[in-house]
Write an enzyme that holds these catalytic residues in place. Sequence first.
Site, PDB file in Angstrom:
ATOM      1  N   ARG A 121      -6.146   1.103  -9.696  1.00 14.90           N
ATOM      2  CA  ARG A 121      -7.408   1.858  -9.701  1.00 14.90           C
ATOM      3  C   ARG A 121      -7.386   2.865 -10.837  1.00 14.90           C
ATOM      4  NH1 ARG A 121      -9.627   1.509  -3.772  1.00 14.90           N
ATOM      5  NH2 ARG A 121     -10.469  -0.517  -4.296  1.00 14.90           N
ATOM      6  N   GLN A 126     -11.609  -0.768 -14.016  1.00 14.07           N
ATOM      7  CA  GLN A 126     -12.734  -0.799 -13.068  1.00 14.07           C
ATOM      8  C   GLN A 126     -13.548  -2.086 -13.171  1.00 14.07           C
ATOM      9  OE1 GLN A 126     -14.851   2.882 -13.636  1.00 14.07           O
ATOM     10  NE2 GLN A 126     -14.017   3.739 -11.761  1.00 14.07           N
ATOM     11  N   ASP A 129     -12.084  -5.136 -11.217  1.00 14.83           N
ATOM     12  CA  ASP A 129     -11.688  -4.897  -9.835  1.00 14.83           C
ATOM     13  C   ASP A 129     -12.538  -5.710  -8.848  1.00 14.83           C
ATOM     14  OD1 ASP A 129     -10.877  -3.896  -7.437  1.00 14.83           O
ATOM     15  OD2 ASP A 129     -11.379  -1.823  -7.864  1.00 14.83           O
ATOM     16  N   SER A 132     -13.710  -3.910  -5.534  1.00 14.74           N
ATOM     17  CA  SER A 132     -14.915  -3.081  -5.656  1.00 14.74           C
ATOM     18  C   SER A 132     -16.167  -3.943  -5.730  1.00 14.74           C
ATOM     19  CB  SER A 132     -14.858  -2.214  -6.917  1.00 14.74           C
ATOM     20  OG  SER A 132     -13.872  -1.240  -6.789  1.00 14.74           O
ATOM     21  N   TYR A 229      -6.733   5.217  -2.173  1.00 14.72           N
ATOM     22  CA  TYR A 229      -6.588   4.570  -0.868  1.00 14.72           C
ATOM     23  C   TYR A 229      -6.175   5.558   0.227  1.00 14.72           C
ATOM     24  CZ  TYR A 229      -6.665  -0.052  -3.057  1.00 14.72           C
ATOM     25  OH  TYR A 229      -7.028  -1.185  -3.726  1.00 14.72           O
TER      26      TYR A 229
HETATM   27  P1  NAD Z   1     -10.776   0.754   1.259  1.00 15.82           P
HETATM   28  O1  NAD Z   1     -11.583  -0.496   1.288  1.00 15.82           O
HETATM   29  O2  NAD Z   1      -9.308   0.658   1.135  1.00 15.82           O
HETATM   30  O3  NAD Z   1     -11.096   1.587   2.587  1.00 15.82           O
HETATM   31  C1  NAD Z   1     -12.425   1.884   2.966  1.00 15.82           C
HETATM   32  C2  NAD Z   1     -12.536   3.340   3.367  1.00 15.82           C
HETATM   33  O4  NAD Z   1     -11.965   3.524   4.664  1.00 15.82           O
HETATM   34  C3  NAD Z   1     -11.825   4.323   2.442  1.00 15.82           C
HETATM   35  O5  NAD Z   1     -12.736   5.292   1.974  1.00 15.82           O
HETATM   36  C4  NAD Z   1     -10.752   4.940   3.339  1.00 15.82           C
HETATM   37  O6  NAD Z   1     -10.469   6.289   3.004  1.00 15.82           O
HETATM   38  C5  NAD Z   1     -11.412   4.822   4.697  1.00 15.82           C
HETATM   39  N1  NAD Z   1     -10.508   4.958   5.844  1.00 15.82           N
HETATM   40  C6  NAD Z   1      -9.246   4.506   6.015  1.00 15.82           C
HETATM   41  N2  NAD Z   1      -8.762   4.853   7.218  1.00 15.82           N
HETATM   42  C7  NAD Z   1      -9.745   5.538   7.852  1.00 15.82           C
HETATM   43  C8  NAD Z   1      -9.871   6.154   9.138  1.00 15.82           C
HETATM   44  N3  NAD Z   1      -8.857   6.147  10.012  1.00 15.82           N
HETATM   45  N4  NAD Z   1     -11.037   6.771   9.442  1.00 15.82           N
HETATM   46  C9  NAD Z   1     -12.070   6.800   8.574  1.00 15.82           C
HETATM   47  N5  NAD Z   1     -12.018   6.238   7.348  1.00 15.82           N
HETATM   48  C10 NAD Z   1     -10.871   5.626   6.984  1.00 15.82           C
HETATM   49  O7  NAD Z   1     -11.304   1.719   0.109  1.00 15.82           O
HETATM   50  P2  NAD Z   1     -12.139   1.334  -1.187  1.00 15.82           P
HETATM   51  O8  NAD Z   1     -13.539   1.083  -0.874  1.00 15.82           O
HETATM   52  O9  NAD Z   1     -11.426   0.243  -1.878  1.00 15.82           O
HETATM   53  O10 NAD Z   1     -12.095   2.638  -2.110  1.00 15.82           O
HETATM   54  C11 NAD Z   1     -11.360   3.791  -1.868  1.00 15.82           C
HETATM   55  C12 NAD Z   1     -11.522   4.764  -3.081  1.00 15.82           C
HETATM   56  O11 NAD Z   1     -11.038   4.210  -4.287  1.00 15.82           O
HETATM   57  C13 NAD Z   1     -12.935   5.203  -3.366  1.00 15.82           C
HETATM   58  O12 NAD Z   1     -12.932   6.584  -3.599  1.00 15.82           O
HETATM   59  C14 NAD Z   1     -13.291   4.477  -4.618  1.00 15.82           C
HETATM   60  O13 NAD Z   1     -14.263   5.183  -5.386  1.00 15.82           O
HETATM   61  C15 NAD Z   1     -11.980   4.442  -5.325  1.00 15.82           C
HETATM   62  N6  NAD Z   1     -11.946   3.313  -6.292  1.00 15.82           N
HETATM   63  C16 NAD Z   1     -11.551   3.573  -7.589  1.00 15.82           C
HETATM   64  C17 NAD Z   1     -11.503   2.510  -8.499  1.00 15.82           C
HETATM   65  C18 NAD Z   1     -11.079   2.759  -9.934  1.00 15.82           C
HETATM   66  O14 NAD Z   1     -10.991   3.894 -10.364  1.00 15.82           O
HETATM   67  N7  NAD Z   1     -10.792   1.703 -10.684  1.00 15.82           N
HETATM   68  C19 NAD Z   1     -11.816   1.218  -8.098  1.00 15.82           C
HETATM   69  C20 NAD Z   1     -12.179   1.008  -6.768  1.00 15.82           C
HETATM   70  C21 NAD Z   1     -12.233   2.075  -5.884  1.00 15.82           C
END
Ligand code: NAD
Length: 374
Positions: A121, A126, A129, A132, A229
Site C-alpha cells: 500500500r 495504487q 491494487d 482496492s 490494515y
Molecule cells: P480491509 O478490506 O482490510 O478492511 C476493511 C475495513 O475493516 C478496514 O477499514 C478495517 O480497519 C476495518 N476493520 C477491521 N476490523 C474491524 C473491526 N473489528 N471493527 C470495525 N472495523 C474493522 O481494508 P481496505 O479497504 O483494504 O483498506 C484499509 C486502508 O488502506 C484504507 O485506509 C485505505 O484507504 C488504505 N489503502 C491504501 C492504499 C494505497 O495507499 N496504495 C491502497 C488501498 C487501501
Amino acid sequence: MRIAVLKERAAGESRVAITPETVKKFIGLGASVAVEGGAGLGAAITDDALREAGAELGSAAATIKDADIVLGVQAPDIASLAGAKPGAWVAATFDPFRNAALVDAYAKAGFEALSMEFMPRITRAQSMDVLSSQSNLAGYKAVLAAANEYGRAFPMMMTAAGTVQAAKCFVMGVGVAGLQAIATAKRLGAQVSATDVRSATREQIQSLGAKPIFVENVAGIEGEGSGGYATEMSEEYQKAQAELVSGHIAKQDIVITTALIPGRPAPRLISDAQIASMKPGSVIFDLAVAQGGNVEGSAADQVVEKHGVKIVGYSNTAGHLAADASALFARNLFNFLSAFWDKEAGKPVLDEEIGNAVRLTQGGKVVNERLAAQ
Ligand code: NAD
C-alpha cells in the site's frame, strides 16, 4: 514475451483478467497476447473484440503453450498451466494465506506466483491494487443488493399519500468498500452512520456527510494502522465495540459490514442476539461472508432470514459487476507489468520493494516473507 489468459475456472467467477484495451496496450509494449476462446463472455467481452484488439484466440492448450506470463483473476490450478514456459510468471489473486497447497504446488512446478493481493500500500502501487479496485465496486454493489432486499425505500419521500421515512444505514468497516458503501447509501438518500477501529476513518466518514460511531472509552488503532490494515482487537475493545453496536444497531434498517483483517478470519461484529434486537424487515449485507463473515449466521450467496431480518452476502461481490470489475482488474495488471517493462530486455523486471512483496514462489521455493511469518 507471450502473455496468456485462460478462461476462469473457479465456480461463479465471471470476471476476466484482460480486456481489448489491455490487449492493445500489451501489444504496444512489444508482447503477444493469447486468450482462450470464451474467456471474456462473463464480462460481456466477445472473442471478436479481443481478436480485433490483436489477441490470438484459441483452445486452452494452444493459449498456454510457451506462455512467459499468465494473467488470471483467480490463480489457475497447476494442471491448466501445462505447456507454459518453465519459470513462467503467473500474476493473479492467490488468496495465499488460505491456499497454502496451491502456493506449494506453484513452487514445485517451478512457476513464479505473483499474488496481486500482496501489492504493497504505497502511492506508486495504487494503480496496481486489485483489492482496492474490486472492493470499491463491491461496496457499491452491497448497498444496491441490500436495497433490493429491503421492502421499503431509501430516500425520504413526501407524497400526497403521506411521508416515507428515509432508511437508516450503518456501515461497519470503513476501508475502500466501506467508503463506497457510505457514498452509495448517501446517494440513494439514506441517513448514514459508520464505524471502524482505525481512528483515521472518523474524518473520512464525516467528509462523506455520514455520522461516525466510535468506541470512545478503549483506544482503537491510531491513524491508518499498519500498511492501512487493521489487526485483531483486544478483548476489552471487542466488548466495548459490542456494547456500542448493540445500542446503535437496533435503530438501523440497513447494515453493511466490510471488516477484514489480512491473514485472519473476518472479525465477528454482529451476534445473533444483536440481530434479534433489529426491526423486522431490516437487511444486513455481509461483505466479509467469503472470509468467514462479520455476521453470525450469514451464508454466501443465500438470503438467510433470522428474527425477521434478512442477511445477505455474496461469495464474489465484485463478480456481480463483471464488466467493470474486469476492466479495472485488467488495468491493474497492465499498470503493474508496464511499470516494470524493460524495453531492452523486452520483458518486465520487478524491483525489490514491489517484486518481493508480491512474489510467492521462485526457483522451486516459497519465498514470501509474509507467508513465512504466518
Ligand atoms: P480491509 O478490506 O482490510 O478492511 C476493511 C475495513 O475493516 C478496514 O477499514 C478495517 O480497519 C476495518 N476493520 C477491521 N476490523 C474491524 C473491526 N473489528 N471493527 C470495525 N472495523 C474493522 O481494508 P481496505 O479497504 O483494504 O483498506 C484499509 C486502508 O488502506 C484504507 O485506509 C485505505 O484507504 C488504505 N489503502 C491504501 C492504499 C494505497 O495507499 N496504495 C491502497 C488501498 C487501501
